[in-house]
Scaffold this active site. Structure first.
Site, PDB file in Angstrom:
ATOM      1  N   SER A   1       0.850  -1.195   0.000  1.00 42.49           N
ATOM      2  CA  SER A   1       0.000   0.000   0.000  1.00 42.49           C
ATOM      3  C   SER A   1       0.884   1.242   0.000  1.00 42.49           C
ATOM      4  CB  SER A   1      -0.943   0.000   1.198  1.00 42.49           C
ATOM      5  OG  SER A   1      -0.242  -0.262   2.391  1.00 42.49           O
TER       6      SER A   1
ATOM      7  N   GLU B   1       0.948   5.532   0.790  1.00 44.85           N
ATOM      8  CA  GLU B   1       0.263   6.626   1.499  1.00 44.85           C
ATOM      9  C   GLU B   1       0.585   7.990   0.891  1.00 44.85           C
ATOM     10  OE1 GLU B   1       0.402   6.388   5.829  1.00 44.85           O
ATOM     11  OE2 GLU B   1       0.849   8.525   5.903  1.00 44.85           O
TER      12      GLU B   1
ATOM     13  N   ASP C   1      -2.943  13.640  16.446  1.00 39.81           N
ATOM     14  CA  ASP C   1      -2.154  14.403  17.409  1.00 39.81           C
ATOM     15  C   ASP C   1      -2.985  15.548  17.957  1.00 39.81           C
ATOM     16  OD1 ASP C   1       0.263  12.996  17.612  1.00 39.81           O
ATOM     17  OD2 ASP C   1       0.764  13.640  15.580  1.00 39.81           O
TER      18      ASP C   1
ATOM     19  N   PHE D   1      10.917  15.069  10.805  1.00 34.62           N
ATOM     20  CA  PHE D   1       9.785  14.148  11.006  1.00 34.62           C
ATOM     21  C   PHE D   1      10.060  13.185  12.147  1.00 34.62           C
ATOM     22  CE2 PHE D   1       8.357  14.378   6.347  1.00 34.62           C
ATOM     23  CZ  PHE D   1       7.432  15.340   6.670  1.00 34.62           C
TER      24      PHE D   1
ATOM     25  N   HIS E   1       4.005  -0.924   3.627  1.00 33.01           N
ATOM     26  CA  HIS E   1       3.186   0.281   3.435  1.00 33.01           C
ATOM     27  C   HIS E   1       4.169   1.444   3.287  1.00 33.01           C
ATOM     28  CE1 HIS E   1      -0.189   3.137   4.079  1.00 33.01           C
ATOM     29  NE2 HIS E   1       0.677   3.836   4.804  1.00 33.01           N
TER      30      HIS E   1
HETATM   31  P1  FAD Z   1      -3.666   5.652  20.228  1.00 32.18           P
HETATM   32  O1  FAD Z   1      -3.551   4.245  19.817  1.00 32.18           O
HETATM   33  O2  FAD Z   1      -4.941   6.104  20.850  1.00 32.18           O
HETATM   34  O3  FAD Z   1      -2.440   5.957  21.197  1.00 32.18           O
HETATM   35  C1  FAD Z   1      -2.074   7.302  21.491  1.00 32.18           C
HETATM   36  C2  FAD Z   1      -1.245   7.335  22.753  1.00 32.18           C
HETATM   37  O4  FAD Z   1      -2.079   7.125  23.898  1.00 32.18           O
HETATM   38  C3  FAD Z   1      -0.140   6.277  22.861  1.00 32.18           C
HETATM   39  O5  FAD Z   1       0.925   6.853  23.580  1.00 32.18           O
HETATM   40  C4  FAD Z   1      -0.792   5.157  23.666  1.00 32.18           C
HETATM   41  O6  FAD Z   1       0.178   4.393  24.371  1.00 32.18           O
HETATM   42  C5  FAD Z   1      -1.680   5.963  24.608  1.00 32.18           C
HETATM   43  N1  FAD Z   1      -2.926   5.274  24.966  1.00 32.18           N
HETATM   44  C6  FAD Z   1      -3.765   4.625  24.135  1.00 32.18           C
HETATM   45  N2  FAD Z   1      -4.833   4.188  24.814  1.00 32.18           N
HETATM   46  C7  FAD Z   1      -4.668   4.606  26.103  1.00 32.18           C
HETATM   47  C8  FAD Z   1      -5.453   4.497  27.304  1.00 32.18           C
HETATM   48  N3  FAD Z   1      -6.619   3.858  27.301  1.00 32.18           N
HETATM   49  N4  FAD Z   1      -4.952   5.066  28.454  1.00 32.18           N
HETATM   50  C9  FAD Z   1      -3.774   5.723  28.448  1.00 32.18           C
HETATM   51  N5  FAD Z   1      -2.993   5.847  27.355  1.00 32.18           N
HETATM   52  C10 FAD Z   1      -3.451   5.311  26.198  1.00 32.18           C
HETATM   53  N6  FAD Z   1      -1.951  11.490  12.434  1.00 32.18           N
HETATM   54  C11 FAD Z   1      -2.838  12.361  11.862  1.00 32.18           C
HETATM   55  O7  FAD Z   1      -3.172  13.369  12.477  1.00 32.18           O
HETATM   56  N7  FAD Z   1      -3.359  12.094  10.623  1.00 32.18           N
HETATM   57  C12 FAD Z   1      -3.058  10.984   9.916  1.00 32.18           C
HETATM   58  O8  FAD Z   1      -3.560  10.793   8.807  1.00 32.18           O
HETATM   59  C13 FAD Z   1      -2.143  10.054  10.488  1.00 32.18           C
HETATM   60  N8  FAD Z   1      -1.812   8.885   9.853  1.00 32.18           N
HETATM   61  C14 FAD Z   1      -1.004   7.974  10.484  1.00 32.18           C
HETATM   62  C15 FAD Z   1      -0.764   6.752   9.862  1.00 32.18           C
HETATM   63  C16 FAD Z   1       0.033   5.794  10.466  1.00 32.18           C
HETATM   64  C17 FAD Z   1       0.249   4.477   9.780  1.00 32.18           C
HETATM   65  C18 FAD Z   1       0.645   6.072  11.719  1.00 32.18           C
HETATM   66  C19 FAD Z   1       1.547   5.074  12.371  1.00 32.18           C
HETATM   67  C20 FAD Z   1       0.402   7.295  12.352  1.00 32.18           C
HETATM   68  C21 FAD Z   1      -0.432   8.250  11.750  1.00 32.18           C
HETATM   69  N9  FAD Z   1      -0.727   9.470  12.362  1.00 32.18           N
HETATM   70  C22 FAD Z   1      -1.604  10.352  11.774  1.00 32.18           C
HETATM   71  C23 FAD Z   1      -0.091   9.820  13.636  1.00 32.18           C
HETATM   72  C24 FAD Z   1      -0.970   9.424  14.855  1.00 32.18           C
HETATM   73  O9  FAD Z   1      -2.223  10.049  14.783  1.00 32.18           O
HETATM   74  C25 FAD Z   1      -0.226   9.881  16.114  1.00 32.18           C
HETATM   75  O10 FAD Z   1       0.912   9.080  16.318  1.00 32.18           O
HETATM   76  C26 FAD Z   1      -1.089   9.959  17.365  1.00 32.18           C
HETATM   77  O11 FAD Z   1      -0.336  10.643  18.369  1.00 32.18           O
HETATM   78  C27 FAD Z   1      -1.474   8.607  17.926  1.00 32.18           C
HETATM   79  O12 FAD Z   1      -2.466   8.017  17.195  1.00 32.18           O
HETATM   80  P2  FAD Z   1      -2.894   6.483  17.489  1.00 32.18           P
HETATM   81  O13 FAD Z   1      -4.041   6.195  16.626  1.00 32.18           O
HETATM   82  O14 FAD Z   1      -1.719   5.619  17.434  1.00 32.18           O
HETATM   83  O15 FAD Z   1      -3.390   6.670  19.014  1.00 32.18           O
END
Ligand code: FAD
Length: 279
Positions: free
Chosen positions: A9, A11, A102, A210, A260
């Protein structure tokens, strides 16, 4: 295993100009030759690039390729998320990259709505069942805001238990970190595919910027060499191609279920790596 059995894939991020959009169409056309499972498009947290993401997804679908919009849930109310997903479903989207996103600085404590990506996965599965294949993010080198590697692994497990179908990792240049992460996931009884995210190296300063922001580690030996190349972009690119192709080879030979690519809206380096891998 042959390349054809692996998920592939690419991106992109939304473009702001008609020229950027036209260039992206060409870039995707070049990458289509590798029969990707999908093209994905990022989206800014809080819906900040909603129109651009929608445009890119519309373009991708019209090119006859599966499209995967990224959906960062932070700053959005569940009702808005459901509306957007309904719109994606009607457009023919079957893949979603479900993320927290974020949190904009200064907004953390006052924000309502969903807090973590596992809550988004749960919402998607509750409202839409298996209409969408849900990808989530994984962090072999640990998410920068995680309390510990263990708590980050627990957060990943929560996303899978909420119904995530597969995962894409943050980029990394250390294959061992990925292999260990996958081993830990398997030891917990989860067999979800974890596809490594691959960032081609084409610019030293951009990569450093980055990587600082997202917590991806650039090994010292790579950093020192990139610094030593200075403004010599040809050498940076040549070195980057060798390093990243070798990383992909290692990952594939060790059983990674696919690749990816973070294309950064450019095709040259990604095409060259795919060619060298014989995909
Ligand atoms: P989560 O899985 O919710 O985790 C976020 C943080 O919170 C982690 O430190 C985790 O350990 C902690 N955490 C999770 N659940 C809990 C809980 N219940 N209690 C306490 N702590 C918890 N960002 C964008 O804005 N737009 C995008 O399009 C985008 N695309 C991405 C694509 C990929 C493949 C990746 C790897 C990242 C992408 N990001 C994007 C970045 C991502 O949004 C950030 O890294 C964000 O800070 C975390 O998102 P997450 O979905 O991993 O969050």
């Amino acid at each position: 295993m042959t390349g054809s059995q692996k998920k592939l894939s690419f991106e992109f991020f939304p473009t702001r100009t008609p020229e950027g959009r036209a260039k992206q169409v060409i870039t995707r056309k070049q990458l289509s030759q590798y029969n990707p499972e999908f093209f994905s498009c990022t989206s800014g947290a809080g819906g900040s690039t909603k129109e651009g993401t929608l445009q890119a997804i519309t373009d991708i679908l019209s090119e006859g390729v599966a499209a995967a919009p990224h959906l960062p849930c932070v700053g959005m109310q569940p009702v808005e998320i459901i509306e957007l997903l309904q719109q994606y479903k009607e457009m023919g989207v079957r893949h979603i990259v479900a993320l927290r996103g974020d949190i904009p600085s200064g907004m953390g404590s006052g924000m309502s709505g969903l807090r973590y990506a596992n809550e988004l996965v749960e919402l998607i599965k509750t409202e839409f069942g298996s209409d969408f294949h849900v990808e989530v993010a994984a962090y072999p080198e640990t998410h920068p805001q995680a309390k510990s590697p263990r708590s980050d692994l627990d957060a990943f497990v929560a996303k899978v238990r909420a119904g995530a179908d597969s995962a894409i990792t943050q980029y990394f240049y250390n294959a061992d970190a990925y292999m260990r992460f996958v081993d830990e996931v398997r030891a917990l009884g989860l067999d979800v595919p974890v596809v490594p995210g691959i960032m081609p190296i084409t610019s030293s300063t951009q990569l450093m910027r980055f990587s600082d922001a997202c917590g991806a580690e650039i090994p010292r030996w790579i950093r020192l060499r990139l610094q030593a190349f200075g403004d010599d972009t040809a050498s940076i690119r040549a070195f980057g191609l060798d390093v990243v192709t070798h990383l992909c080879e290692q990952l594939r030979s060790q059983g990674a279920p696919g690749l990816h690519f973070y294309t950064m809206n450019q095709s040259v380096a990604t095409l060259e790596i795919c060619d060298r891998l014989g995909l």
